[in-house]
Design a protein around this motif. Structure first.
Motif, short mmCIF file in Angstrom:
data_model
loop_
_atom_site.label_atom_id
_atom_site.label_comp_id
_atom_site.label_asym_id
_atom_site.label_seq_id
_atom_site.Cartn_x
_atom_site.Cartn_y
_atom_site.Cartn_z
N ASP A 6 -9.42 -7.27 10.69
CA ASP A 6 -10.62 -8.04 10.37
C ASP A 6 -11.86 -7.43 11.01
O ASP A 6 -12.95 -7.46 10.43
N THR A 7 -11.72 -6.84 12.18
CA THR A 7 -12.85 -6.17 12.81
C THR A 7 -13.25 -4.94 12.00
O THR A 7 -14.44 -4.69 11.76
N ARG A 8 -12.26 -4.18 11.53
CA ARG A 8 -12.55 -3.00 10.71
C ARG A 8 -13.25 -3.40 9.41
O ARG A 8 -14.21 -2.76 8.98
N CYS A 9 -12.79 -4.49 8.80
CA CYS A 9 -13.45 -4.97 7.57
C CYS A 9 -14.90 -5.36 7.86
O CYS A 9 -15.80 -5.05 7.08
N ALA A 10 -15.12 -6.04 8.98
CA ALA A 10 -16.49 -6.44 9.35
C ALA A 10 -17.36 -5.22 9.63
O ALA A 10 -18.55 -5.20 9.26
N LEU A 11 -16.80 -4.19 10.26
CA LEU A 11 -17.56 -2.97 10.52
C LEU A 11 -17.94 -2.29 9.20
O LEU A 11 -19.08 -1.84 9.04
N ASP A 12 -17.00 -2.19 8.28
CA ASP A 12 -17.29 -1.59 6.98
C ASP A 12 -18.39 -2.39 6.26
O ASP A 12 -19.28 -1.81 5.64
N ASP A 122 -19.48 -12.82 11.93
CA ASP A 122 -18.32 -11.91 11.91
C ASP A 122 -18.72 -10.46 12.19
O ASP A 122 -18.08 -9.77 12.99
N CYS A 123 -19.78 -9.98 11.55
CA CYS A 123 -20.20 -8.59 11.77
C CYS A 123 -20.82 -8.43 13.15
O CYS A 123 -20.61 -7.40 13.81
N GLY A 124 -21.55 -9.43 13.60
CA GLY A 124 -22.11 -9.38 14.95
C GLY A 124 -21.04 -9.30 16.00
O GLY A 124 -21.15 -8.52 16.97
N MET A 125 -19.97 -10.06 15.84
CA MET A 125 -18.87 -10.00 16.81
C MET A 125 -18.16 -8.65 16.76
O MET A 125 -17.78 -8.11 17.79
N PHE A 151 -23.36 4.52 10.46
CA PHE A 151 -21.91 4.63 10.42
C PHE A 151 -21.36 4.31 11.79
O PHE A 151 -22.10 4.27 12.78
N VAL A 152 -20.07 4.03 11.85
CA VAL A 152 -19.38 3.81 13.11
C VAL A 152 -18.49 5.01 13.35
O VAL A 152 -17.63 5.32 12.54
#
Length: 186
Positions: A6-12, A122-125, A151-152
């Motif tokens: 879920d963190t990867r999805c939020a980063l994308d 979600d993206c902020g977290m 990009f990350v």
């Protein structure tokens, strides 16, 4: 650094959101209307979003510029302040969920939140996890002079310089090669 699904999805999602902004006044906006926002929400599987309106589009565009500031932050303290403002304004409400065939994970947005508040939470977290881990420098902008996409950097040694090595990186490497050949030829 462990990055959950879920963190990867939020980063994308946050990277694509930041990169949807026009790079200058002549470039088109990647979110020109509500229909484009609906496509963005669907393509990024943003859950629990109701009917989207022009108000949502305006709020997401404002949010996009606030996220862009996080990627431009010169240090972790500045990034942390920006992220804290984002998630506080979103009314962050952590809760466990196991929807759509995914195992248990945390949603940070309040039930019934607007799409902008959902993305902010979600993206902020997801970005906050990088600051907490001492990895804020992984939140980058492409070093190609004509790009500047966000990009990350998830490379092991934090060495990624371009948003896409096949386009920006390759283009710059080919230009440098040609310049060296031209100089050698005299």
């Amino acid at each position: 650094m462990l990055i959950t699904h879920d963190t990867r999805c939020a980063l994308d999602t946050v990277v694509d959101l930041v990169n949807s902004a026009p790079e200058d006044d002549s470039a088109p906006d990647g979110l020109p209307d509500v229909a484009a926002l609906e496509v963005f929400v669907r393509e990024h599987a943003v859950s629990e979003v109701g009917v989207l309106t022009d108000f949502d589009l305006s709020a997401v565009r404002r949010l996009r510029s606030r996220f862009a500031a996080v990627f431009a932050a010169p240090d972790a303290r500045t990034a942390a302040g920006l992220i804290n403002e984002l998630i506080a304004a979103a009314g962050t409400t952590p809760r466990l969920t196991d929807h759509d065939g995914y195992d248990w994970h945390v949603h940070y947005f309040a039930p019934g939140a607007s799409v902008a508040d959902h993305l902010a939470a979600d993206c902020g977290m997801a970005l906050a996890f990088f600051v907490v881990a001492g990895e804020q420098e992984r939140l980058r902008r492409c070093e190609a002079p004509d790009c500047r996409h966000a990009f990350v950097d998830l490379s092991r040694n934090r060495s990624r310089r371009y948003c896409d090595s096949r386009t920006c990186g390759n283009r710059l490497h080919v230009a440098a090669y040609r310049a060296r050949r031209k100089e050698a030829a005299g």
